[in-house]
Design a protein around this motif. Structure first.
Motif, mmCIF file in Angstrom:
data_model
loop_
_atom_site.group_PDB
_atom_site.id
_atom_site.type_symbol
_atom_site.label_atom_id
_atom_site.label_comp_id
_atom_site.label_asym_id
_atom_site.label_seq_id
_atom_site.Cartn_x
_atom_site.Cartn_y
_atom_site.Cartn_z
ATOM 1 N N ALA A 424 0.789 -1.325 0.111
ATOM 2 C CA ALA A 424 -0.038 -0.116 -0.147
ATOM 3 C C ALA A 424 0.790 1.330 -0.010
ATOM 4 C CB ALA A 424 -0.997 -0.044 1.229
ATOM 5 N N ASP A 425 2.083 1.296 -0.719
ATOM 6 C CA ASP A 425 2.674 2.275 -0.957
ATOM 7 C C ASP A 425 3.380 2.727 0.421
ATOM 8 O OD1 ASP A 425 3.761 3.925 -3.143
ATOM 9 O OD2 ASP A 425 2.518 5.534 -2.762
ATOM 10 N N HIS A 426 3.679 1.695 1.426
ATOM 11 C CA HIS A 426 4.514 2.021 2.429
ATOM 12 C C HIS A 426 5.593 0.646 2.373
ATOM 13 C CE1 HIS A 426 1.020 4.213 3.541
ATOM 14 N NE2 HIS A 426 1.550 4.852 4.469
ATOM 15 N N LEU A 427 6.571 1.003 3.068
ATOM 16 C CA LEU A 427 7.731 -0.127 3.268
ATOM 17 C C LEU A 427 7.618 -0.543 4.855
ATOM 18 C CD1 LEU A 427 9.954 -1.365 2.078
ATOM 19 C CD2 LEU A 427 11.527 0.082 3.565
ATOM 20 N N PHE A 428 7.406 -1.816 4.935
ATOM 21 C CA PHE A 428 7.052 -2.426 6.353
ATOM 22 C C PHE A 428 8.237 -3.124 6.668
ATOM 23 C CE2 PHE A 428 2.697 -1.487 5.034
ATOM 24 C CZ PHE A 428 1.870 -1.399 6.217
ATOM 25 N N GLY A 464 6.430 -14.560 9.060
ATOM 26 C CA GLY A 464 6.282 -14.083 7.514
ATOM 27 C C GLY A 464 5.507 -12.674 7.503
ATOM 28 N N ILE A 465 5.738 -12.013 6.481
ATOM 29 C CA ILE A 465 4.993 -11.009 6.241
ATOM 30 C C ILE A 465 5.009 -10.588 4.649
ATOM 31 C CG2 ILE A 465 7.098 -9.391 6.263
ATOM 32 C CD1 ILE A 465 5.076 -7.184 7.352
ATOM 33 N N THR A 466 3.436 -10.666 4.240
ATOM 34 C CA THR A 466 3.179 -10.522 2.522
ATOM 35 C C THR A 466 2.171 -9.853 2.244
ATOM 36 O OG1 THR A 466 3.270 -11.930 0.662
ATOM 37 C CG2 THR A 466 2.574 -12.735 2.199
ATOM 38 N N THR A 467 2.119 -8.906 1.159
ATOM 39 C CA THR A 467 0.970 -8.363 0.651
ATOM 40 C C THR A 467 0.386 -9.405 -0.149
ATOM 41 O OG1 THR A 467 0.066 -6.413 -0.332
ATOM 42 C CG2 THR A 467 2.163 -7.276 -1.275
ATOM 43 N N THR A 468 -1.109 -9.367 -0.203
ATOM 44 C CA THR A 468 -1.805 -10.473 -1.006
ATOM 45 C C THR A 468 -2.634 -9.907 -2.169
ATOM 46 O OG1 THR A 468 -3.885 -10.014 0.239
ATOM 47 C CG2 THR A 468 -2.151 -11.545 1.252
ATOM 48 N N ALA A 469 -2.945 -10.444 -3.070
ATOM 49 C CA ALA A 469 -3.941 -10.107 -4.043
ATOM 50 C C ALA A 469 -4.789 -9.265 -3.966
ATOM 51 C CB ALA A 469 -4.091 -11.036 -5.169
ATOM 52 N N GLY A 470 -5.542 -9.561 -2.768
ATOM 53 C CA GLY A 470 -6.804 -8.516 -2.140
ATOM 54 C C GLY A 470 -6.338 -7.254 -1.519
ATOM 55 N N GLY A 471 -5.217 -6.962 -1.585
ATOM 56 C CA GLY A 471 -4.713 -5.567 -0.972
ATOM 57 C C GLY A 471 -4.772 -5.714 0.579
ATOM 58 N N LEU A 473 -2.407 -6.867 4.017
ATOM 59 C CA LEU A 473 -1.113 -7.450 4.510
ATOM 60 C C LEU A 473 -1.253 -8.532 5.379
ATOM 61 C CD1 LEU A 473 2.005 -6.661 4.392
ATOM 62 C CD2 LEU A 473 1.590 -5.421 6.547
ATOM 63 N N LEU A 474 -0.655 -9.594 5.133
ATOM 64 C CA LEU A 474 -0.789 -10.853 6.032
ATOM 65 C C LEU A 474 0.588 -10.692 7.011
ATOM 66 C CD1 LEU A 474 -2.221 -13.917 4.030
ATOM 67 C CD2 LEU A 474 -3.356 -12.765 5.993
ATOM 68 N N VAL A 475 0.393 -11.046 8.226
ATOM 69 C CA VAL A 475 1.498 -11.196 9.141
ATOM 70 C C VAL A 475 1.324 -12.534 9.951
ATOM 71 C CG1 VAL A 475 2.688 -10.003 10.937
ATOM 72 C CG2 VAL A 475 1.620 -8.448 9.427
ATOM 73 N N THR A 481 -2.083 -15.792 13.105
ATOM 74 C CA THR A 481 -1.935 -14.906 11.993
ATOM 75 C C THR A 481 -2.978 -13.779 12.304
ATOM 76 O OG1 THR A 481 -1.786 -17.042 10.710
ATOM 77 C CG2 THR A 481 -2.655 -15.117 9.564
ATOM 78 N N VAL A 482 -2.468 -12.598 11.640
ATOM 79 C CA VAL A 482 -3.101 -11.245 11.726
ATOM 80 C C VAL A 482 -3.292 -10.940 10.444
ATOM 81 C CG1 VAL A 482 -2.585 -10.982 14.275
ATOM 82 C CG2 VAL A 482 -1.354 -10.132 12.567
ATOM 83 N N ALA A 483 -3.936 -9.710 10.117
ATOM 84 C CA ALA A 483 -3.864 -9.132 8.800
ATOM 85 C C ALA A 483 -4.416 -7.694 8.958
ATOM 86 C CB ALA A 483 -5.076 -9.980 7.924
ATOM 87 N N LEU A 484 -3.697 -6.937 8.354
ATOM 88 C CA LEU A 484 -3.549 -5.434 8.247
ATOM 89 C C LEU A 484 -4.671 -5.026 6.952
ATOM 90 C CD1 LEU A 484 -2.696 -3.016 9.819
ATOM 91 C CD2 LEU A 484 -0.895 -2.632 8.074
ATOM 92 N N TYR A 485 -5.592 -4.498 7.436
ATOM 93 C CA TYR A 485 -6.707 -4.214 6.419
ATOM 94 C C TYR A 485 -6.614 -2.525 6.106
ATOM 95 C CZ TYR A 485 -8.866 -8.739 6.771
ATOM 96 O OH TYR A 485 -9.034 -9.989 6.766
ATOM 97 N N GLY A 486 -6.875 -1.965 5.003
ATOM 98 C CA GLY A 486 -7.032 -0.667 4.956
ATOM 99 C C GLY A 486 -6.090 -0.256 3.543
ATOM 100 N N ALA A 487 -6.151 1.060 3.268
ATOM 101 C CA ALA A 487 -5.263 1.568 2.152
ATOM 102 C C ALA A 487 -4.306 2.690 2.686
ATOM 103 C CB ALA A 487 -6.119 2.133 1.247
ATOM 104 N N SER A 488 -4.297 3.088 3.953
ATOM 105 C CA SER A 488 -3.367 3.934 4.477
ATOM 106 C C SER A 488 -3.642 3.985 6.057
ATOM 107 C CB SER A 488 -3.815 5.404 3.747
ATOM 108 O OG SER A 488 -5.058 5.939 4.300
#
Length: 761
Positions: A424-428, A464-471, A473-475, A481-488
């Motif tokens: 999402a245009d951020h470096l994690f 592990g940390i990866t961005t998915t096709a659905g936008g 971020l899986l951590v 397992t957790v997920a970060l939803y949102g665009a910003s």
């Protein structure tokens, strides 16, 4: 007399290994052994991809060209073992292969020879009966000579200089870099070139600044005031932007006390009536207005600096005091000694920095590198790689080899991320201790909370940390397992996907579905939230390959997108190639390189490239190659044993007569064929050689076959191979061993048999 009825059964091959289904019910196209054979992209089985060593020289499997030097055969050609030297007037090469009076030569230049010219091999002279050509009389000679040409090219390719394993390989646009330790404390960066790995050089200098002004997080050019030299600065600031850390590249230097600034917008010489006073606000008057009538109010003083002797001060104000007298007030928060000069120069600057502590930047030894490549800036020339090693700060790597440490955490001792991802245009960045952070938007050099950087905790060690096709971020953690939803940052929402399903470190991959290895087996993380720890979230719910997964310690993973594959690597050297079909089903086979894979790095910026290192080849970098016919010059040993099939009824005994294989690609297929009857554990038949040629006839253009062509032998269509024996069920086994045969893809088979009688009880 009634002849026995002949029957034919056609089997579509594919499906991979299946250790879960009872033998009597297995699909006959599935396998019970599949080593260095992988699922075909569409269907069937193909030999696994080969690989070559890599250092920037032409890739061996892409440079298979040879020259045919034909003699009359009256004098036997010497052995080609060891690539004997070949010389001729104006050139030289090596002997790759011989066939009768034909010598196949490898050379880096085109031999300009004609019929009757002489050449020597190991000092022995021979005469050409034809001019050099690229056409072989036999297809088998062309294939062998091409493989030998690749072997010869392979001798030019060397290891990354240093000690221990290669720590990292990065493909960034057209450039490829590698990191390897040089001592127990330091590592170095190397770039792949046409002459091999070349050291990039030192990282450069890092320095702190104070009293900064007009600096933004990122690149800028500043002038060193003492010399007028332009320096290329990368700034990473904290707080209000007046302090922070900067770097300059190797070859540029700065020293404590240097003043760096932009070209002045204005320069004014000022004569003071008396010397400046000492203290926090040095002050003095001028008899007249020294700025040509202008003044500097406190609210407008940003960017104004005074040079008193050799000491710089910020300007607080320059205003009318009385009559024509104006007062200059400076700022001295660091208690500098104020010179007694009465001649002062005022500068109006767009940016200013005072250099404080300076240190050499170094790459630390050891570490296990995670990488990503991303462009945060839009300009195609600003695509960059980001590296996290777990032993030092994350690093931004540029195409020219410049490395910039990312000051994500103010404490150098704690700023050691182990995972990196662009989302999402951020470096994690993910750290030990169960937390991850991200940069400001669209700027991986900005880590200030005031500019949008944030930190999140997950309550478990991150694996592990990866961005998915659905936008999303899986951590992943070992146990949750957790997920970060949102665009910003304005709408981030971190949600727990599962409190019981985690992923083993190194096994998370974002294919068209996110996949990882959990304690229970392979999981589809897109289903975890919906199904929890039920088997419906498993990628292999029927556990067809669970016996293999449970047998080994899995330490890494990758994907081969062109083949729809997710790959798992074990510490024992037994690896799995798992094709994921569009419906979510899988086909898995085993891959073994003869040595454990230590690390693997995949990039798909221009083309899909996959680099890896092996336990028995320290310093060498290897790359998968569709055209490679070997494992870096070594034979590829492969085995495919198909599941038992009773072809209609397990109670009827059958006389097995023959089998014909169907091919989905052109080429030769050479293998050894054996079989076993009635669910016996081992192979019961003798082995027979199997050769088919479905390449067609005519002249094959070498430009389509990686720099070689041949005159084809008479076309041989697929033919029936005899089987022997009587039994209720049949299992076929195919195997091969070669470093030069091209790959195959067998899509199906037709088995001929004669039903005999029911099996006696």
């Amino acid at each position: 007399m009634i002849l026995p009825e002949r029957k034919f059964a056609t089997v579509m091959l594919g499906g991979g290994l299946d250790f879960a289904t009872p033998p009597i019910a297995r699909n006959p196209g599935f396998a019970i052994s599949a080593i260095n054979v992988e699922p075909g992209v569409t269907q069937g089985y193909r030999r696994t991809l080969g690989y070559d060593r890599f250092d920037g020289h032409p890739q061996p499997s892409q440079t298979k060209g040879y020259y045919l030097f034909r003699t009359d055969g009256s004098v036997a050609l010497p052995s080609s073992d060891g690539f004997p030297a070949v010389t001729w007037i104006g050139g030289s090469g090596v002997l790759l292969h011989t066939s009768g009076g034909d010598a196949f030569i490898g050379s880096l230049s085109d031999p300009s020879l004609v019929m009757g010219a002489t050449f020597t091999i190991a000092g022995q002279a021979f005469t050409l009966t034809h001019g050099p050509s690229r056409a072989a009389r036999q297809q088998s000679d062309a294939i062998i000579a091409s493989a030998k040409a690749a072997d010869w090219r392979r001798t030019f390719i060397g290891a990354v200089p240093g000690i221990g394993p290669v720590r990292c390989v990065v493909a960034l646009s057209d450039a490829v870099f590698a990191i390897r330790d040089q001592s127990v404390s330091e590592a170095a960066l190397f770039k792949a070139t046409g002459t091999g790995w070349q050291a990039v050089g030192a990282m450069g200098k890092q320095f702190l600044i104070r009293d900064g002004y007009g600096l933004d997080d990122g690149d800028m050019q500043l002038i060193k005031h003492s010399s007028g030299t332009v320096v290329d600065v990368v700034a990473q600031l904290v707080a209000a932007g007046d302090v922070g850390t900067c770097t300059v590249p190797n070859g540029q230097t700065v020293a404590f006390g240097d003043i760096l600034h932009t070209p002045p917008a204005s320069t004014n010489a000022v004569t003071l009536s008396v010397a400046l006073t000492n203290g926090a606000t040095p002050t003095a008057d001028t008899a007249t207005n020294q700025l040509g009538g202008g003044t500097i109010a406190a609210a407008d003083a940003a960017g104004w600096y005074a040079l008193v002797g050799t000491t710089w001060f910020k300007v607080v104000s320059y205003l009318l005091k009385t009559g024509t007298i104006h007062t200059l007030i400076l700022s001295n928060p660091h208690s500098k000694a104020v010179p007694g000069n009465t001649s002062v120069t005022l500068y109006k600057l767009a940016a200013f920095a005072e250099v404080q502590a300076v240190s050499d930047m170094t790459l630390k030894a050891e570490g296990k590198y995670d990488t990503c490549v991303f462009n945060f800036f839009g300009d195609p020339s600003m695509r960059r790689a980001y590296l996290a090693s777990g032993v030092q700060r994350a690093i931004e790597l540029r195409e020219d080899g410049r490395m910039v440490p990312l000051i994500a955490n103010g404490d150098d001792a704690d700023d050691k991320p182990s995972l990196v991802e662009a989302h999402a245009d951020h470096l994690f960045l993910a750290y030990k201790g169960g937390f991850y952070i991200h940069s400001g938007p669209s700027n991986p050099l900005s880590w200030s909370g005031l500019l949008g950087a944030e930190q999140f905790a997950v309550g478990d060690e991150i694996t592990g940390i990866t961005t998915t096709a659905g936008g999303v971020l899986l951590v992943t953690c070992r146990n949750r397992t957790v997920a970060l939803y949102g665009a910003s940052p304005t709408d981030w929402q971190q949600k727990v996907i599962s409190e019981s399903v985690g992923v083993i470190a190194g096994t998370l991959q974002s294919t068209f579905i996110p996949v990882g290895l959990s304690e229970r087996g392979l999981v589809r993380l897109d289903r975890v939230q919906e199904y929890g720890d039920f088997s419906l979230n498993l990628l292999d719910p029927s556990e067809k390959i669970q016996p293999v997964i449970g047998q080994f310690n899995w330490v890494g993973s990758s994907q081969v997108a062109a083949a729809n594959q997710y790959r798992l690597y074990s510490s024992a050297g037994r690896n799995l190639a798992i094709k994921i079909n569009a419906d979510g089903s899988i086909e898995a086979t085993e891959v073994s390189y003869g040595s454990p894979v230590l690390d693997v790095w995949r990039y798909d910026e221009l083309i899909e490239r996959q680099f890896f290192t092996l336990a028995n080849a320290e310093g060498y970098v290897f790359e998968l190659d569709d055209d490679a016919t070997s494992f870096d010059g070594r034979d590829i040993n492969w085995l495919l044993r198909l599941a038992y099939s009773h072809f209609g009824s397990p109670q009827v005994r059958k006389s097995w007569r023959g089998v014909e294989f169907e091919h989905s690609v052109q080429g030769r297929f050479s293998a050894r064929l054996a079989w076993s009857l009635d669910y016996r554990p081992g192979i019961t038949s003798d082995k027979q050689d199997l050769h088919t040629d479905v390449s067609g006839s005519g002249i094959w253009n070498y430009s389509s076959w990686n720099n070689f062509y041949w005159m084809s032998e008479t076309e041989m269509s697929s033919r029936v191979f005899s089987l022997d024996g009587t039994g209720t069920a049949l299992s076929l086994a195919l195997s091969g061993r070669s470093s030069f045969e091209t790959s195959f893809n067998i899509a199906g088979m037709t088995v001929e048999y004669i039903p005999r009688r029911y099996k006696r009880g």
